[in-house]
Motif scaffolding. Structure first.
Motif, PDB file in Angstrom:
ATOM      1  N   VAL A 153       0.944  -1.265  -0.053  1.00 31.52           N
ATOM      2  CA  VAL A 153       0.130   0.024  -0.046  1.00 31.52           C
ATOM      3  C   VAL A 153       0.836   1.182  -0.061  1.00 31.52           C
ATOM      4  N   PRO A 154       0.937   2.186  -1.279  1.00 27.51           N
ATOM      5  CA  PRO A 154       1.613   3.213  -1.244  1.00 27.51           C
ATOM      6  C   PRO A 154       1.173   4.440  -0.177  1.00 27.51           C
ATOM      7  N   PHE A 155       2.195   5.236   0.231  1.00 27.52           N
ATOM      8  CA  PHE A 155       1.718   6.445   0.894  1.00 27.52           C
ATOM      9  C   PHE A 155       0.578   7.074   0.190  1.00 27.52           C
ATOM     10  N   GLN A 156      -0.280   7.508   0.927  1.00 29.62           N
ATOM     11  CA  GLN A 156      -1.825   8.269   0.225  1.00 29.62           C
ATOM     12  C   GLN A 156      -1.723   9.616   1.348  1.00 29.62           C
ATOM     13  N   PRO A 157      -1.389  10.801   0.607  1.00 32.55           N
ATOM     14  CA  PRO A 157      -1.660  11.926   1.263  1.00 32.55           C
ATOM     15  C   PRO A 157      -2.762  12.401   1.441  1.00 32.55           C
ATOM     16  N   ARG A 158      -2.951  13.390   2.335  1.00 28.32           N
ATOM     17  CA  ARG A 158      -4.351  14.064   2.973  1.00 28.32           C
ATOM     18  C   ARG A 158      -4.871  14.637   1.536  1.00 28.32           C
ATOM     19  N   ARG A 159      -6.128  14.305   1.264  1.00 25.77           N
ATOM     20  CA  ARG A 159      -6.669  14.920   0.145  1.00 25.77           C
ATOM     21  C   ARG A 159      -7.421  16.101   0.349  1.00 25.77           C
ATOM     22  N   ALA A 160      -7.009  17.575  -0.063  1.00 22.37           N
ATOM     23  CA  ALA A 160      -7.456  18.642   0.548  1.00 22.37           C
ATOM     24  C   ALA A 160      -9.050  18.939   0.199  1.00 22.37           C
ATOM     25  N   LYS A 161      -9.463  18.492  -0.763  1.00 22.37           N
ATOM     26  CA  LYS A 161     -10.810  18.600  -1.195  1.00 22.37           C
ATOM     27  C   LYS A 161     -11.955  18.054  -0.356  1.00 22.37           C
ATOM     28  N   GLY A 162     -11.656  17.163   0.713  1.00 21.59           N
ATOM     29  CA  GLY A 162     -12.563  16.771   1.511  1.00 21.59           C
ATOM     30  C   GLY A 162     -12.290  15.406   1.921  1.00 21.59           C
ATOM     31  N   PRO A 163     -13.161  14.731   2.821  1.00 20.39           N
ATOM     32  CA  PRO A 163     -13.096  13.351   3.445  1.00 20.39           C
ATOM     33  C   PRO A 163     -12.975  12.578   2.383  1.00 20.39           C
ATOM     34  N   PRO A 164     -12.499  11.156   2.543  1.00 20.22           N
ATOM     35  CA  PRO A 164     -11.973  10.222   1.508  1.00 20.22           C
ATOM     36  C   PRO A 164     -13.205   9.295   1.164  1.00 20.22           C
ATOM     37  N   VAL A 165     -14.014   9.252   2.011  1.00 23.51           N
ATOM     38  CA  VAL A 165     -15.231   8.237   1.865  1.00 23.51           C
ATOM     39  C   VAL A 165     -16.085   8.488   0.556  1.00 23.51           C
ATOM     40  N   ALA A 166     -16.610   9.757   0.742  1.00 23.32           N
ATOM     41  CA  ALA A 166     -17.522  10.252  -0.257  1.00 23.32           C
ATOM     42  C   ALA A 166     -16.864  10.417  -1.672  1.00 23.32           C
ATOM     43  N   ALA A 167     -15.558  10.618  -1.450  1.00 20.86           N
ATOM     44  CA  ALA A 167     -14.726  10.700  -2.883  1.00 20.86           C
ATOM     45  C   ALA A 167     -14.677   9.081  -3.664  1.00 20.86           C
ATOM     46  N   MET A 168     -14.530   8.374  -2.478  1.00 22.08           N
ATOM     47  CA  MET A 168     -14.459   6.786  -2.978  1.00 22.08           C
ATOM     48  C   MET A 168     -15.667   6.457  -3.645  1.00 22.08           C
ATOM     49  N   ARG A 169     -16.891   6.649  -3.053  1.00 16.53           N
ATOM     50  CA  ARG A 169     -18.227   6.350  -3.391  1.00 16.53           C
ATOM     51  C   ARG A 169     -18.396   6.913  -4.831  1.00 16.53           C
ATOM     52  N   ALA A 170     -17.987   8.423  -4.959  1.00  9.54           N
ATOM     53  CA  ALA A 170     -18.142   9.086  -6.291  1.00  9.54           C
ATOM     54  C   ALA A 170     -17.399   8.416  -7.449  1.00  9.54           C
ATOM     55  N   ILE A 171     -16.096   8.116  -6.910  1.00  8.52           N
ATOM     56  CA  ILE A 171     -15.379   7.394  -8.347  1.00  8.52           C
ATOM     57  C   ILE A 171     -15.976   6.018  -8.535  1.00  8.52           C
ATOM     58  N   ALA A 172     -16.460   5.372  -7.494  1.00  6.65           N
ATOM     59  CA  ALA A 172     -17.203   4.013  -8.122  1.00  6.65           C
ATOM     60  C   ALA A 172     -18.530   4.157  -8.815  1.00  6.65           C
ATOM     61  N   GLU A 173     -19.115   5.015  -8.492  1.00  4.46           N
ATOM     62  CA  GLU A 173     -20.336   5.477  -9.148  1.00  4.46           C
ATOM     63  C   GLU A 173     -19.987   5.882 -10.641  1.00  4.46           C
ATOM     64  N   ARG A 174     -19.017   6.753 -10.721  1.00  8.46           N
ATOM     65  CA  ARG A 174     -18.694   7.179 -12.380  1.00  8.46           C
ATOM     66  C   ARG A 174     -18.191   6.132 -13.098  1.00  8.46           C
ATOM     67  N   ALA A 175     -17.657   5.273 -12.420  1.00  7.26           N
ATOM     68  CA  ALA A 175     -16.818   4.076 -13.025  1.00  7.26           C
ATOM     69  C   ALA A 175     -17.926   2.967 -13.405  1.00  7.26           C
ATOM     70  N   GLY A 176     -18.994   3.102 -12.692  1.00  5.95           N
ATOM     71  CA  GLY A 176     -20.264   2.266 -12.724  1.00  5.95           C
ATOM     72  C   GLY A 176     -19.566   0.714 -12.456  1.00  5.95           C
ATOM     73  N   THR A 177     -18.892   0.786 -11.366  1.00  2.02           N
ATOM     74  CA  THR A 177     -18.045  -0.628 -10.907  1.00  2.02           C
ATOM     75  C   THR A 177     -18.723  -1.099  -9.541  1.00  2.02           C
ATOM     76  N   GLY A 178     -19.894  -0.494  -9.228  1.00  4.03           N
ATOM     77  CA  GLY A 178     -20.657  -0.876  -7.853  1.00  4.03           C
ATOM     78  C   GLY A 178     -19.900   0.045  -6.642  1.00  4.03           C
ATOM     79  N   ASP A 179     -19.590  -0.857  -5.582  1.00  2.00           N
ATOM     80  CA  ASP A 179     -19.093   0.117  -4.387  1.00  2.00           C
ATOM     81  C   ASP A 179     -17.786  -0.532  -3.960  1.00  2.00           C
ATOM     82  N   LEU A 180     -16.904   0.380  -3.659  1.00  2.00           N
ATOM     83  CA  LEU A 180     -15.582  -0.095  -3.081  1.00  2.00           C
ATOM     84  C   LEU A 180     -15.805  -0.652  -1.661  1.00  2.00           C
ATOM     85  N   TYR A 181     -15.116  -2.043  -1.538  1.00  6.03           N
ATOM     86  CA  TYR A 181     -15.207  -2.719  -0.110  1.00  6.03           C
ATOM     87  C   TYR A 181     -14.935  -1.694   0.965  1.00  6.03           C
TER      88      TYR A 181
END
Length: 323
Positions: free
Chosen positions: A123-151
């Motif tokens: 698992v690489p280093f993942q810097p803090r995302r300035a635009k907001g908390p990560p969980v909502a961003a993960m959901r949005a990425i999965a929705e845009r990709a049409g891949t369901g939900d990230l575990y």
């Protein structure tokens, strides 16, 4: 190799340890334990280091806090800093795998005076995302990709650990198989789930133990997780947004200690963390190596112990205190 109970300020930690010399701390991930590092403990001890691997907060023989909010990155880094002190040391090299990598990176980020060199596996280093908390961003990425939900987002549910606790043996067998490099590519887990599907349901019932996992070694995992359960380990995931709110002071901060990153060629984590892997040089200012292990999957130090041991010993010789 000895099992010891170490009493620190915040909890009693159970550690597996061997050797004498400069301290190397080995941090496991999910769903693992200190026993994941046996091959590295042996190799490091024989090379003249003091190798110590704890059962992390919420896992195995460690004391298990009841509250979800007691599993933040501040607690996890604090546990490791406190362990170094309780072992009678002032500094060490820290090595992590999976979630343990995230802890190791943040150890070097938050306390570079204590953690003087760092290696992360899988698992690489993942810097803090300035635009907001990560969980909502993960959901949005999965929705845009049409891949369901990230575990990871599914793990936010308060009952996400229930399918794991219902049958730890099946859950562990499926997890180890689905993220292993020897598993056929079309059967490895991508990290994405269909609507209403648990992570365990999304993995084939035909899953077997990976080639490196003996029945006796697997039985140790099953016994430990039957006793301790999966709620604590999943609470680490449930603190992701809290971690974001607690770490504004680290925004844009780099890791300046000597560093090493290793990943398996066929690690499924690359499906959803690969973009961070490509940007490691931007955040690790003294990176001594980025190693891809051919044919390996996610369980790097157990799948390819020889390659990991060789890389760690070379890294320590280059960047760590002399054995």
């Amino acid at each position: 190799m000895q099992r010891r109970q170490i009493i620190t300020d915040s909890l009693t930690q159970s550690v597996l340890a061997a050797g004498e010399g400069p301290l190397v701390l080995l941090i496991h991930g999910f769903p693992e334990l200190s026993i994941s590092w046996r091959a590295q403990i042996k190799a490091l001890a024989e090379a003249g280091y003091r190798a110590v691997a704890p059962d992390m907060r919420g896992y195995g023989a460690a004391v298990k806090p009841e509250r979800t909010e007691d599993h933040t990155i501040l607690h996890l880094v604090g546990d490791m800093a406190d362990l170094v002190r309780a072992l009678g040391e002032r500094s060490c090299v820290v090595v992590g795998h999976d979630w343990g990598s995230a802890v190791a990176w943040h150890c070097a980020l938050m306390r570079p005076d204590v953690f003087t060199a760092v290696a992360g596996l899988s698992v690489p280093f993942q810097p803090r995302r300035a635009k907001g908390p990560p969980v909502a961003a993960m959901r949005a990425i999965a929705e845009r990709a049409g891949t369901g939900d990230l575990y990871i987002t599914r793990f936010q549910d308060a009952d996400a650990h229930v399918p794991f606790d219902a049958d730890p043996e099946t859950a562990l067998r499926k997890m180890f198989w689905a993220y292993d490099g020897a598993t056929p590519a079309d059967q490895r887990h991508t990290g994405f789930l269909q609507p209403g599907q648990s992570m365990i349901d999304g993995i084939s019932d035909a899953a077997t133990l990976p080639p490196w996992m003996s029945a006796d070694h697997f039985a140790e995992y099953v016994e430990a997780f039957r006793a301790s359960g999966f709620r604590g380990p999943l609470d680490w995931y449930r603190c992701l947004d809290v971690n974001w709110s607690l770490t504004a002071w680290l925004q844009d901060r780099t890791i300046d200690a000597p560093s090493l990153f290793m990943i398996g060629e066929h690690d499924p984590v690359r499906h959803y963390a690969g973009r961070h892997e490509k940007a490691q040089a931007d955040w690790l200012t003294d990176m001594r190596g980025m190693i891809e292990v051919p044919g390996a999957g996610h369980w790097l130090q157990q799948e390819r112990p020889g390659a990991v041991n060789d890389a760690l010993l070379a890294f320590l010789a280059d960047a760590g205190p002399a054995a």
